[in-house]
Design a protein around this motif. Structure first.
Motif, PDB file in Angstrom:
ATOM      1  N   GLY A   7      38.486 -38.413 -15.761  1.00  0.00           N
ATOM      2  CA  GLY A   7      37.800 -38.845 -14.555  1.00  0.00           C
ATOM      3  C   GLY A   7      36.644 -37.899 -14.324  1.00  0.00           C
ATOM      4  N   TYR A   8      35.430 -38.377 -14.594  1.00  0.00           N
ATOM      5  CA  TYR A   8      34.267 -37.490 -14.527  1.00  0.00           C
ATOM      6  C   TYR A   8      33.252 -38.025 -13.518  1.00  0.00           C
ATOM      7  CZ  TYR A   8      31.005 -33.942 -16.195  1.00  0.00           C
ATOM      8  OH  TYR A   8      30.160 -32.866 -16.276  1.00  0.00           O
ATOM      9  N   GLY A   9      33.743 -38.160 -12.270  1.00  0.00           N
ATOM     10  CA  GLY A   9      32.867 -38.522 -11.170  1.00  0.00           C
ATOM     11  C   GLY A   9      32.390 -37.271 -10.455  1.00  0.00           C
ATOM     12  N   LYS A  10      32.142 -37.404  -9.146  1.00  0.00           N
ATOM     13  CA  LYS A  10      31.634 -36.260  -8.378  1.00  0.00           C
ATOM     14  C   LYS A  10      32.587 -35.076  -8.443  1.00  0.00           C
ATOM     15  CE  LYS A  10      28.890 -38.962  -5.098  1.00  0.00           C
ATOM     16  NZ  LYS A  10      28.708 -39.347  -3.671  1.00  0.00           N
ATOM     17  N   MET A  11      33.887 -35.338  -8.241  1.00  0.00           N
ATOM     18  CA  MET A  11      34.853 -34.243  -8.270  1.00  0.00           C
ATOM     19  C   MET A  11      34.964 -33.644  -9.660  1.00  0.00           C
ATOM     20  SD  MET A  11      36.263 -32.983  -5.633  1.00  0.00           S
ATOM     21  CE  MET A  11      37.539 -32.132  -6.541  1.00  0.00           C
ATOM     22  N   GLY A  12      35.038 -34.490 -10.667  1.00  0.00           N
ATOM     23  CA  GLY A  12      35.161 -34.004 -12.032  1.00  0.00           C
ATOM     24  C   GLY A  12      34.013 -33.084 -12.421  1.00  0.00           C
ATOM     25  N   LYS A  13      32.807 -33.441 -12.004  1.00  0.00           N
ATOM     26  CA  LYS A  13      31.636 -32.625 -12.342  1.00  0.00           C
ATOM     27  C   LYS A  13      31.694 -31.260 -11.650  1.00  0.00           C
ATOM     28  CE  LYS A  13      28.795 -36.655 -13.300  1.00  0.00           C
ATOM     29  NZ  LYS A  13      27.728 -37.573 -12.813  1.00  0.00           N
ATOM     30  N   ILE A  14      32.109 -31.236 -10.385  1.00  0.00           N
ATOM     31  CA  ILE A  14      32.212 -29.957  -9.675  1.00  0.00           C
ATOM     32  C   ILE A  14      33.314 -29.094 -10.287  1.00  0.00           C
ATOM     33  CG2 ILE A  14      32.699 -28.870  -7.450  1.00  0.00           C
ATOM     34  CD1 ILE A  14      31.576 -31.413  -6.124  1.00  0.00           C
ATOM     35  N   ILE A  15      34.445 -29.729 -10.619  1.00  0.00           N
ATOM     36  CA  ILE A  15      35.536 -28.997 -11.276  1.00  0.00           C
ATOM     37  C   ILE A  15      35.052 -28.393 -12.588  1.00  0.00           C
ATOM     38  CG2 ILE A  15      37.755 -29.261 -12.459  1.00  0.00           C
ATOM     39  CD1 ILE A  15      38.446 -31.365 -10.285  1.00  0.00           C
ATOM     40  N   GLY A  16      34.297 -29.159 -13.357  1.00  0.00           N
ATOM     41  CA  GLY A  16      33.773 -28.665 -14.627  1.00  0.00           C
ATOM     42  C   GLY A  16      32.883 -27.448 -14.447  1.00  0.00           C
ATOM     43  N   GLU A  17      32.014 -27.495 -13.450  1.00  0.00           N
ATOM     44  CA  GLU A  17      31.118 -26.363 -13.183  1.00  0.00           C
ATOM     45  C   GLU A  17      31.905 -25.109 -12.804  1.00  0.00           C
ATOM     46  OE1 GLU A  17      28.528 -27.754 -10.133  1.00  0.00           O
ATOM     47  OE2 GLU A  17      27.520 -29.218 -11.415  1.00  0.00           O
ATOM     48  N   ILE A  18      32.893 -25.278 -11.933  1.00  0.00           N
ATOM     49  CA  ILE A  18      33.675 -24.127 -11.472  1.00  0.00           C
ATOM     50  C   ILE A  18      34.550 -23.576 -12.589  1.00  0.00           C
ATOM     51  CG2 ILE A  18      35.583 -23.480  -9.933  1.00  0.00           C
ATOM     52  CD1 ILE A  18      34.225 -25.280  -7.820  1.00  0.00           C
ATOM     53  N   ALA A  19      35.162 -24.470 -13.367  1.00  0.00           N
ATOM     54  CA  ALA A  19      35.999 -24.019 -14.485  1.00  0.00           C
ATOM     55  C   ALA A  19      35.178 -23.224 -15.495  1.00  0.00           C
ATOM     56  CB  ALA A  19      36.666 -25.216 -15.158  1.00  0.00           C
ATOM     57  N   THR A  20      33.969 -23.688 -15.779  1.00  0.00           N
ATOM     58  CA  THR A  20      33.103 -22.988 -16.725  1.00  0.00           C
ATOM     59  C   THR A  20      32.737 -21.604 -16.195  1.00  0.00           C
ATOM     60  OG1 THR A  20      32.204 -25.085 -17.537  1.00  0.00           O
ATOM     61  CG2 THR A  20      30.917 -23.103 -17.970  1.00  0.00           C
ATOM     62  N   LYS A  21      32.437 -21.515 -14.908  1.00  0.00           N
ATOM     63  CA  LYS A  21      32.110 -20.218 -14.301  1.00  0.00           C
ATOM     64  C   LYS A  21      33.292 -19.255 -14.355  1.00  0.00           C
ATOM     65  CE  LYS A  21      28.568 -21.914 -11.105  1.00  0.00           C
ATOM     66  NZ  LYS A  21      28.219 -22.191  -9.689  1.00  0.00           N
ATOM     67  N   ARG A  22      34.522 -19.818 -14.353  1.00  0.00           N
ATOM     68  CA  ARG A  22      35.723 -18.974 -14.421  1.00  0.00           C
ATOM     69  C   ARG A  22      36.126 -18.665 -15.867  1.00  0.00           C
ATOM     70  NH1 ARG A  22      38.658 -18.788  -9.407  1.00  0.00           N
ATOM     71  NH2 ARG A  22      40.634 -18.451 -10.496  1.00  0.00           N
ATOM     72  N   GLY A  23      35.282 -19.045 -16.823  1.00  0.00           N
ATOM     73  CA  GLY A  23      35.504 -18.659 -18.207  1.00  0.00           C
ATOM     74  C   GLY A  23      36.247 -19.661 -19.061  1.00  0.00           C
ATOM     75  N   HIS A  24      36.471 -20.873 -18.548  1.00  0.00           N
ATOM     76  CA  HIS A  24      37.197 -21.889 -19.305  1.00  0.00           C
ATOM     77  C   HIS A  24      36.234 -22.802 -20.071  1.00  0.00           C
ATOM     78  CE1 HIS A  24      40.585 -20.370 -17.140  1.00  0.00           C
ATOM     79  NE2 HIS A  24      40.138 -20.805 -15.972  1.00  0.00           N
ATOM     80  N   GLU A  25      36.781 -23.506 -21.045  1.00  0.00           N
ATOM     81  CA  GLU A  25      35.986 -24.419 -21.871  1.00  0.00           C
ATOM     82  C   GLU A  25      36.347 -25.863 -21.534  1.00  0.00           C
ATOM     83  OE1 GLU A  25      35.315 -25.604 -26.604  1.00  0.00           O
ATOM     84  OE2 GLU A  25      36.755 -24.037 -26.041  1.00  0.00           O
ATOM     85  N   ILE A  26      35.344 -26.676 -21.231  1.00  0.00           N
ATOM     86  CA  ILE A  26      35.563 -28.106 -20.983  1.00  0.00           C
ATOM     87  C   ILE A  26      35.454 -28.828 -22.321  1.00  0.00           C
ATOM     88  CG2 ILE A  26      34.817 -30.148 -19.713  1.00  0.00           C
ATOM     89  CD1 ILE A  26      35.897 -27.808 -17.992  1.00  0.00           C
ATOM     90  N   VAL A  27      36.576 -29.374 -22.804  1.00  0.00           N
ATOM     91  CA  VAL A  27      36.591 -30.002 -24.129  1.00  0.00           C
ATOM     92  C   VAL A  27      36.507 -31.527 -24.044  1.00  0.00           C
ATOM     93  CG1 VAL A  27      37.813 -28.088 -25.207  1.00  0.00           C
ATOM     94  CG2 VAL A  27      39.129 -29.982 -24.205  1.00  0.00           C
ATOM     95  N   ALA A  28      36.618 -32.102 -22.837  1.00  0.00           N
ATOM     96  CA  ALA A  28      36.503 -33.558 -22.680  1.00  0.00           C
ATOM     97  C   ALA A  28      36.054 -33.869 -21.262  1.00  0.00           C
ATOM     98  CB  ALA A  28      37.831 -34.244 -22.976  1.00  0.00           C
ATOM     99  N   GLN A  29      35.182 -34.876 -21.161  1.00  0.00           N
ATOM    100  CA  GLN A  29      34.690 -35.366 -19.877  1.00  0.00           C
ATOM    101  C   GLN A  29      34.788 -36.892 -19.934  1.00  0.00           C
ATOM    102  OE1 GLN A  29      30.747 -33.764 -20.185  1.00  0.00           O
ATOM    103  NE2 GLN A  29      31.284 -31.805 -19.272  1.00  0.00           N
ATOM    104  N   LEU A  30      35.916 -37.428 -19.462  1.00  0.00           N
ATOM    105  CA  LEU A  30      36.227 -38.827 -19.741  1.00  0.00           C
ATOM    106  C   LEU A  30      36.120 -39.724 -18.507  1.00  0.00           C
ATOM    107  CD1 LEU A  30      39.450 -38.405 -21.936  1.00  0.00           C
ATOM    108  CD2 LEU A  30      37.055 -38.397 -22.661  1.00  0.00           C
ATOM    109  N   ASN A  31      35.471 -40.849 -18.696  1.00  0.00           N
ATOM    110  CA  ASN A  31      35.587 -41.959 -17.761  1.00  0.00           C
ATOM    111  C   ASN A  31      36.218 -43.167 -18.437  1.00  0.00           C
ATOM    112  OD1 ASN A  31      34.628 -40.981 -15.250  1.00  0.00           O
ATOM    113  ND2 ASN A  31      32.540 -41.012 -16.036  1.00  0.00           N
ATOM    114  N   GLU A  32      36.667 -42.960 -19.677  1.00  0.00           N
ATOM    115  CA  GLU A  32      37.350 -44.002 -20.419  1.00  0.00           C
ATOM    116  C   GLU A  32      38.822 -43.619 -20.603  1.00  0.00           C
ATOM    117  OE1 GLU A  32      35.339 -41.355 -23.591  1.00  0.00           O
ATOM    118  OE2 GLU A  32      34.961 -42.041 -21.543  1.00  0.00           O
ATOM    119  N   THR A  33      39.592 -44.519 -21.207  1.00  0.00           N
ATOM    120  CA  THR A  33      41.013 -44.277 -21.433  1.00  0.00           C
ATOM    121  C   THR A  33      41.202 -43.085 -22.365  1.00  0.00           C
ATOM    122  OG1 THR A  33      41.460 -46.628 -21.190  1.00  0.00           O
ATOM    123  CG2 THR A  33      43.154 -45.303 -22.274  1.00  0.00           C
ATOM    124  N   PRO A  34      42.056 -42.132 -22.011  1.00  0.00           N
ATOM    125  CA  PRO A  34      42.255 -40.975 -22.891  1.00  0.00           C
ATOM    126  C   PRO A  34      42.961 -41.351 -24.187  1.00  0.00           C
ATOM    127  CG  PRO A  34      43.760 -40.883 -21.019  1.00  0.00           C
ATOM    128  CD  PRO A  34      42.821 -42.022 -20.764  1.00  0.00           C
TER     129      PRO A  34
END
Length: 234
Positions: A7-34
């Motif tokens: 789920g990469y809507g408004k919340m997903g994008k903000i979560i991705g930004e914050i996770a990256t700042k905390r040192g994590h790696e975003i390996v998938a950004q899905l709006n389709e079936t996993p």
């Protein structure tokens, strides 16, 4: 951690930004079936999608032993089945109707106040939630959690419903306005006064930070959890 955002809507994008700042790696950004291919072998999936697809998204991840943090509301009639899957697949599932620190403190305050007020029948209880017009479910998951907190602590109530409180059904008013991240109020009103507790979110960042903290916390755990476990269990 390696995090899949399902789920990469408004919340997903903000979560991705914050996770990256905390040192994590975003390996998938899905709006389709996993699938195993597009999830890209994550350590955890953070699921903020839509009520129509949340169950299937979570089910696939758990069946493949990927822990899930879920903030999607509006599908909770199927939550017991998901919790069973988490145990059967020896992985972890954490659902939060709201991940912000402030809201989870508000949940605890709400339960305490309900316990204090249960013997004062002259006060009528009413809930109100206000959200942006794009929110698809009503009442909000946060409002439902608040209602359940009152029901569990006040024997006058055994269910919640939308609109006005009547008899043993606790009422929730749902209001939709432009650009409102989320406001929740609980009112205790008598003929002579009114007690109100209220939480107002200024933006979505608090929700996103809490979701990432939950993802960090759930590493290595098995079973079903909530934000109460993350914040208050020592």
């Amino acid at each position: 951690m390696k995090i899949a955002l399902v789920g990469y809507g408004k919340m997903g994008k903000i979560i991705g930004e914050i996770a990256t700042k905390r040192g994590h790696e975003i390996v998938a950004q899905l709006n389709e079936t996993p699938t195993l291919e597009n999830l890209n072998n994550p350590d955890v999936a953070i699921e903020f999608s839509n009520p129509e697809v949340a169950f299937d998204n979570i089910k696939f991840c758990l069946e493949n032993q990927i822990p899930v943090i879920c903030g999607t509301t509006g599908w909770l009639d199927q939550k017991p089945e998901i919790e069973k899957m988490a145990v059967e697949n020896n992985t972890a599932f954490l659902y939060g109707s709201n991940f912000s620190l402030g809201v989870n403190l508000f949940f605890a305050l709400n339960e305490k106040l309900a316990d204090l007020m249960k013997n004062f029948s002259e006060y009528q209880v009413q809930l109100e939630e206000i959200h942006h017009t794009q929110k698809k479910d009503a009442p909000s998951g946060t409002a439902i959690t608040l209602a359940e907190g009152i029901i569990n602590n006040d024997p006058r109530f055994d269910a919640w419903k939308q609109e006005e409180t009547k008899d043993s059904e606790l009422g929730i008013f749902s209001v939709r306005e432009d650009e409102v991240p989320g406001t929740h109020s609980v009112f205790y009103k008598s003929e002579v006064d009114e007690i109100e507790i209220k939480h107002t979110a200024f933006n979505r960042n608090g929700f996103a930070v809490g979701a990432v903290i939950a993802a960090e916390w759930i590493q290595g755990k098995r079973g079903n959890f909530s934000m109460k476990d993350v914040l208050f269990d020592k």
